[in-house]
Design a protein around this motif. Structure first.
Motif, PDB file in Angstrom:
ATOM      1  N   ASN A  43       0.868  -1.169   0.000  1.00  0.00           N
ATOM      2  CA  ASN A  43       0.000   0.000   0.000  1.00  0.00           C
ATOM      3  C   ASN A  43       0.906   1.220   0.000  1.00  0.00           C
ATOM      4  N   VAL A  44       1.055   1.843  -1.162  1.00  0.00           N
ATOM      5  CA  VAL A  44       1.910   3.022  -1.277  1.00  0.00           C
ATOM      6  C   VAL A  44       1.032   4.252  -1.068  1.00  0.00           C
ATOM      7  N   SER A  45       1.075   4.746   0.146  1.00  0.00           N
ATOM      8  CA  SER A  45       0.314   5.934   0.539  1.00  0.00           C
ATOM      9  C   SER A  45       0.966   6.477   1.810  1.00  0.00           C
ATOM     10  N   ILE A  58      -4.766  -3.104  -7.453  1.00  0.00           N
ATOM     11  CA  ILE A  58      -6.027  -3.430  -6.790  1.00  0.00           C
ATOM     12  C   ILE A  58      -6.843  -2.163  -6.537  1.00  0.00           C
ATOM     13  N   GLU A  59      -6.184  -1.110  -6.074  1.00  0.00           N
ATOM     14  CA  GLU A  59      -6.839   0.177  -5.777  1.00  0.00           C
ATOM     15  C   GLU A  59      -5.889   1.307  -6.141  1.00  0.00           C
ATOM     16  N   GLY A  60      -6.461   2.472  -6.381  1.00  0.00           N
ATOM     17  CA  GLY A  60      -5.650   3.658  -6.617  1.00  0.00           C
ATOM     18  C   GLY A  60      -5.065   3.706  -8.013  1.00  0.00           C
ATOM     19  N   SER A  61      -4.057   4.571  -8.173  1.00  0.00           N
ATOM     20  CA  SER A  61      -3.477   4.778  -9.494  1.00  0.00           C
ATOM     21  C   SER A  61      -2.099   5.407  -9.357  1.00  0.00           C
ATOM     22  N   GLY A  62      -1.341   5.312 -10.441  1.00  0.00           N
ATOM     23  CA  GLY A  62       0.000   5.868 -10.455  1.00  0.00           C
ATOM     24  C   GLY A  62       0.611   5.747 -11.832  1.00  0.00           C
ATOM     25  N   THR A 103       5.952   6.396  -9.742  1.00  0.00           N
ATOM     26  CA  THR A 103       5.452   7.449  -8.876  1.00  0.00           C
ATOM     27  C   THR A 103       3.937   7.326  -8.743  1.00  0.00           C
ATOM     28  N   LEU A 104       3.438   7.832  -7.649  1.00  0.00           N
ATOM     29  CA  LEU A 104       1.998   7.973  -7.493  1.00  0.00           C
ATOM     30  C   LEU A 104       1.525   9.112  -8.382  1.00  0.00           C
ATOM     31  N   ASP A 105       0.221   9.182  -8.587  1.00  0.00           N
ATOM     32  CA  ASP A 105      -0.349  10.369  -9.220  1.00  0.00           C
ATOM     33  C   ASP A 105      -0.831  11.298  -8.098  1.00  0.00           C
ATOM     34  N   ILE A 123       8.978   7.348  -1.826  1.00  0.00           N
ATOM     35  CA  ILE A 123       8.518   7.965  -3.080  1.00  0.00           C
ATOM     36  C   ILE A 123       9.721   8.467  -3.880  1.00  0.00           C
ATOM     37  N   ARG A 124      10.683   9.089  -3.205  1.00  0.00           N
ATOM     38  CA  ARG A 124      11.896   9.549  -3.903  1.00  0.00           C
ATOM     39  C   ARG A 124      12.673   8.372  -4.491  1.00  0.00           C
TER      40      ARG A 124
END
Length: 182
Positions: free
Chosen positions: A66-68, A98-102, A136-138, A80-81
């Motif tokens: 879970n990248v948050s 599964i969830e989210g976006s990037g 990277t995340l959006d 993130i860096r």
């Protein structure tokens, strides 16, 4: 999934960075770079479909990331860096969203330009060992992904350098794309 040429503007990495006019990249063009893609909708029995792909490609292990800010806590900014630093792996990188976006950016080896791949739930992406890439995340700052591994779960990035240019996995990747190596 949507792929296109990255604009290289020095703004927030979480922005789309799409050129104007847009320069879309097809799944076939990604395949020529060794990047594989499937869409397996998260509605329904996606796990059965993932298991089929895992069996076909000999993926034996998996975990979920879970990248948050909530999922990574104090390590969020540094992770993130590090994800966005150009690097390669000596194993395939496999992610099912599964969830989210990037965004995954992959280096087009012949044109030496970034291709941005926008990923959303249901996208399964396989990056070959030895390809330069970054993640990277959006702007939503959240993605939950299933990670698949052929062996024991590991994520060892090798930042781009003179050393990675002669890395055997990089050399093998270049040869697989028909590019002569020294």
């Amino acid at each position: 999934m949507r792929a296109y040429i990255y604009d290289n503007e020095p703004t927030d990495q979480r922005l789309p960075h799409e050129t104007s006019p847009s320069q879309p990249i097809s799944v076939e063009a990604l395949n020529k770079l060794g990047v594989l893609y499937w869409n397996i909708p998260v509605e329904g029995d996606w796990e059965q479909e993932i298991n089929k792909v895992a069996e076909e490609r000999s993926y034996k292990n998996r975990d979920t990331i879970n990248v948050s800010k909530e999922g990574l806590g104090d390590a969020y900014e540094s992770k993130i860096r590090s994800f966005f630093e150009e690097h390669l792996h000596e194993d395939e990188e496999i992610r099912y969203i599964i969830e989210g976006s990037g965004f995954f950016d992959v280096r087009d080896v012949e044109l030496d330009q970034w291709i941005r791949i926008a990923i959303t739930p249901g996208d399964l992406l396989v990056l070959p060992a030895g390809i330069y890439h970054r993640f990277t995340l959006d702007e939503a700052n959240n993605i939950k992904a299933l990670r698949l591994f052929k062996d024991e779960p590991k994520w060892v990035p090798h930042p781009r350098s003179a050393e990675t240019e002669v890395n055997p996995y990089r050399q093998q990747y270049l040869q697989s794309r028909g590019i002569p190596v020294a």
